[in-house]
Design an enzyme around this catalytic site. Structure first.
Site, PDB file in Angstrom:
ATOM      1  CE  LYS A  90      -1.904  -8.900  -3.124  1.00  0.00           C
ATOM      2  NZ  LYS A  90      -3.036  -9.871  -3.142  1.00  0.00           N
ATOM      3  CG  HIS A 128      -1.905  -1.087   1.277  1.00  0.00           C
ATOM      4  ND1 HIS A 128      -1.814  -2.149   2.142  1.00  0.00           N
ATOM      5  CD2 HIS A 128      -3.031  -1.302   0.550  1.00  0.00           C
ATOM      6  CE1 HIS A 128      -2.836  -2.965   1.957  1.00  0.00           C
ATOM      7  NE2 HIS A 128      -3.588  -2.474   0.995  1.00  0.00           N
TER       8      HIS A 128
END
Length: 291
Positions: free
Chosen positions: A159, A46
């Protein structure tokens, strides 16, 4: 009354109306917004998304933290999904996020919702085949966040490659006027893709989980040999690890359509390690060797 916004400081809004008012006020003075949507439990993956967004010129960096119930199936981990909000806000401060939206489930879905977004045929494949309704939930919350915050840019990780592909289709098909930016998979030193669900893994399970990235790397190394060789090489690595229960291993085109005979493709894997479901993917270049 519009909430006060001081550039360079962290502003946290849990209320939808406050978030709408702040975003509207920023646009009124010509500020752009770069949004990083998350479900919290923030990790280095993140952080990389936030750093990518922060480099966009002239933008206020915004993040949403919301565990979206719509994208969890009845036997999935919604109730136990980590929610360390105080730690997440510290990460946001460290990454110089200026605007954080932390709505409740009731704030986002009052009485429902009764209407969700159909992800189309791709939404029923790969992750969608294993998790019915998952992508309808993802696209619904993303569309709501785009409507509430009206970002100029939105940054997502590769991802979740199928999710990224569908969000690009969502933006295109609904003319949402948001530039979607994908960021390459962030990995630990041993190759394991960063995920909030990695916290569920025991030491032995975590060692076994590295097999996923190892299988993808093995497939990519032989990409000059074509699709069949790629899949055989990746499967051989996965088959050596008894703790990894493979859900799917597939080679698709870059747009997740059929894989081409030559050119860019995407190798994707999903598996359970213990009770934890993990996904990973990598780009491969068929008939051309590695990039």
């Amino acid at each position: 009354m519009t909430p006060r916004f001081t550039p360079g400081q962290l502003h946290v809004h849990s209320g939808l109306n406050d978030m709408v008012a702040t975003a509207r006020a920023l646009r009124a003075v010509g500020r752009k917004i770069a949004l990083v949507p998350t479900m919290g439990a923030l990790h280095d993956g993140h952080r990389q998304l936030m750093r990518t967004a922060r480099r966009l010129p002239g933008c206020v960096l915004a993040t949403s933290i919301f565990v979206n119930s719509l994208q969890f199936g009845p036997n999935e981990d919604y109730d136990r999904y980590p929610r360390p909000l105080d730690d997440d806000l510290k990460v946001c401060e460290e990454e110089r996020v200026e605007l954080v939206f932390t709505p409740s489930r009731e704030e986002m879905y009052p009485g429902g919702p009764e209407i969700t977004i159909d992800p189309g045929p791709l939404g029923g494949e790969l992750e969608g085949a294993s998790r019915p309704g998952h992508f309808a939930g993802v696209l619904t919350v993303v569309a709501k966040l785009f409507t509430i915050i009206r970002p100029d840019y939105a940054v997502f990780g590769e991802k979740d490659y199928q999710q990224l592909t569908l969000i690009r289709k969502l933006e295109r098909d609904l003319n949402l006027d948001v530039r979607i930016i994908g960021v390459p998979v962030v990995r630990d030193a041993d190759g394991l893709a960063r995920s909030s669900r990695n916290a569920y893994l025991s030491d032995d399970q975590r060692s076994a989980a590295v097999t996923l990235s190892g299988a993808l790397a093995a497939g990519a190394r032989v990409s000059a040999g074509g699709a069949e060789v790629v899949l055989e090489s990746a499967r051989a690595v996965l088959d050596k690890e008894p703790l990894v229960d493979v859900d799917y291993l597939e080679l698709r085109g870059a747009d997740l359509g059929p894989a081409p005979e030559r050119g860019e493709a995407r190798l994707l894997v999903a598996a359970r390690v213990g009770t934890t479901r993990l996904i990973d993917n990598t780009a491969v270049f068929l008939g051309q060797g590695e990039d």
